[in-house]
Design a protein around this motif. Structure first.
Motif, PDB file in Angstrom:
ATOM      1  N   ALA A 130     -34.096 -20.679  15.107  1.00 11.04           N
ATOM      2  CA  ALA A 130     -33.151 -19.598  14.824  1.00 11.04           C
ATOM      3  C   ALA A 130     -31.745 -20.176  14.756  1.00 11.04           C
TER       4      ALA A 130
ATOM      5  N   LYS B 209     -28.699 -20.175  15.938  1.00 10.42           N
ATOM      6  CA  LYS B 209     -27.875 -19.680  17.032  1.00 10.42           C
ATOM      7  C   LYS B 209     -26.534 -20.403  17.136  1.00 10.42           C
TER       8      LYS B 209
ATOM      9  N   ARG C 262     -24.637 -21.241  11.552  1.00  9.36           N
ATOM     10  CA  ARG C 262     -24.408 -19.914  10.978  1.00  9.36           C
ATOM     11  C   ARG C 262     -23.276 -19.930   9.955  1.00  9.36           C
TER      12      ARG C 262
ATOM     13  N   ARG D 188     -34.954 -16.878   5.003  1.00 12.93           N
ATOM     14  CA  ARG D 188     -35.417 -16.312   6.275  1.00 12.93           C
ATOM     15  C   ARG D 188     -34.339 -16.365   7.334  1.00 12.93           C
ATOM     16  N   LEU D 189     -33.608 -17.455   7.386  1.00 12.33           N
ATOM     17  CA  LEU D 189     -32.573 -17.600   8.405  1.00 12.33           C
ATOM     18  C   LEU D 189     -31.377 -16.702   8.126  1.00 12.33           C
TER      19      LEU D 189
ATOM     20  N   GLN E 132     -31.582 -13.826   6.831  1.00 18.92           N
ATOM     21  CA  GLN E 132     -32.006 -12.510   7.279  1.00 18.92           C
ATOM     22  C   GLN E 132     -31.866 -12.354   8.792  1.00 18.92           C
ATOM     23  N   LEU E 133     -32.164 -13.446   9.511  1.00 20.27           N
ATOM     24  CA  LEU E 133     -31.986 -13.415  10.967  1.00 20.27           C
ATOM     25  C   LEU E 133     -30.517 -13.252  11.339  1.00 20.27           C
TER      26      LEU E 133
ATOM     27  N   GLU F  33     -29.447  -9.657  10.817  1.00 19.91           N
ATOM     28  CA  GLU F  33     -29.960  -8.750  11.855  1.00 19.91           C
ATOM     29  C   GLU F  33     -29.185  -8.885  13.160  1.00 19.91           C
TER      30      GLU F  33
END
Length: 418
Positions: free
Chosen positions: A368, A370, A375, A411-412, A414-415, A418
């Motif tokens: 993820a 983090k 990010r 996918r990341l 989208q994480l 969220e």
């Protein structure tokens, strides 16, 4: 209880000899231990003495360890080596079964494996060959479904490789290729198989023949190959990966009949270093030694934002022309200002034909984003892929040839949303 006096090394030659053999094991495991450090260690033990195992440990630790990443290897070798310091032969006879047990563990970490190999190196050479046992029947094993050693090495994490496995991996990487499809240039050239009419050439030929057009000249667009620009993180968290990946880059830079127009390589940690000319040496050891001497921030901190700013300011216009493909190799663990980092990674993305990010952290299931650096940079790359094994580097050719390949980016993102 009587007071303990410092140990007199000249009167105890076996301990001095054991320290010498212990230093050889450290050097075989990758620690930079030379004769000077061995002499310093013997003198330090002579001067300080020791009353318990802990004092002896930290005395040798102060002499042989000068980098944080060497602490684990030193601790493992010390634990295995100094079980019985009475004399070398008896100690090794007790140590070999324990070391083999460590090597046979499937989940043994890299430090234990390197420590065990360093201790076993040169020791088993003097042991007698085992006597073959008489067997009554021959057993056949069907190994058709078992994984070959080379296949296992392809998927093994660089950080979990032993010293021997790293050497084998480097030889495999030297044979890898990184082909790329050519790009169509705006420029054209006369070609009999062309699909477009070259009107200027046709009219020029007709003027030589009194204005009559007998032949129509054809042309087609020329093909050219892009540049490859590699930005490799050499900070402490990336040191094991960057050393192996640089072997791969050396092979790409010196490949015969390479498709890339030019290969430009840069390393960064706390500052940016251009190692392109060093990788042009045919000998890989000499090339990486020269690159290591040029880059003074090996295994240090990470300042991705400031290093990208230096690249965009000083090197972007020189090496990014005509649709260069950029490989960014880093774990994204950065402590710079995220606003400045986002500005520089966006500028790099706009200057590149494709920006591909290789991150060893992606090897973990359920990864993820983090970290703030990950990010920040993730939205500005074209593809986000793992870069922790030989197999992941082999997949680079398909990633470069397929513009629609985004890896784990969708996918990341989208994480993050969220």
């Amino acid at each position: 209880m009587p007071a303990h006096t410092p140990l007199d090394i000249p009167d105890d030659p076996k301990l001095a000899q054991n320290i010498i053999h212990f230093a050889r094991a450290l050097r075989s495991a990758g620690l930079p231990v030379g004769p000077g450090r061995v002499i310093d260690a013997i003198r330090a033990v002579e001067a300080a003495g020791f009353t318990e195992r802990r004092d002896f440990y930290w005395t040798l630790h102060a002499c042989f360890v000068n980098r944080p990443e060497h602490r684990i290897v030193f601790a493992q070798i010390f634990r295995l080596y100094w079980r019985d310091p009475r004399f070398l032969e008896h100690m090794m006879s007790m140590l070999l079964p324990a070391i083999r047990g460590v090597q046979e563990e499937q989940k043994a970490n890299a430090a234990e494996k390197r420590a065990a190999e360093a201790l076993l190196q040169g020791v088993e050479q003097g042991l007698p060959d085992p006597v073959p046992e008489e067997t009554g029947s021959e057993i056949e094993i069907d190994a058709s479904l078992t994984m070959s050693a080379e296949e296992r090495l392809r998927t093994l994490d660089f950080e979990q490789m032993s010293t021997e496995e790293v050497a084998r991996a480097k030889r495999m990487l030297a044979r890898l290729e990184l082909p790329v499809k050519p790009l169509k240039s705006r420029r054209t050239r006369i070609d009999l198989q062309g699909h477009r009419v070259a009107w200027r050439r046709t009219m020029r030929n007709s003027m030589r023949q009194g204005g009559e057009i007998y032949d129509i000249a054809l042309k087609k667009r020329q093909q050219r190959w892009p540049n490859l620009v590699v930005l490799c993180d050499i900070s402490g968290s990336m040191s094991q990966y960057s050393r192996v990946i640089l072997h791969f880059l050396h092979a790409v830079s010196n490949a015969k009949g390479a498709d890339w127009a030019k290969v430009h390589a840069f390393t960064f940690g706390t500052r940016l270093t251009n190692i392109t000319r060093h990788l042009r040496h045919r000998d890989v050891d000499a090339a990486l030694a020269a690159a290591g001497a040029e880059a003074q921030d090996w295994e240090g901190g990470t300042r991705i934002g400031s290093c990208l700013h230096t690249f965009n300011r000083d090197w972007s216009r020189r090496v990014m022309g005509q649709g260069a493909v950029v490989l960014l190799i880093t774990d994204g663990l950065d402590r710079d200002d995220p606003v400045a980092l986002e500005k520089e990674i966006e500028r790099l993305h706009l200057s590149a034909r494709r920006l591909i990010w290789l991150n060893p952290l992606l090897r973990w299931d359920g990864f993820a984003p983090k970290a703030q650096g990950i990010r920040t940079m993730l939205p500005h790359v074209d593809s986000f892929r793992a870069g922790h094994s030989i197999a992941s580097l082999e997949d680079l050719a398909d990633v470069i040839s397929r513009p629609e390949d985004v890896g784990e980016k969708a996918r990341l993102l989208q994480l993050i949303a969220e």
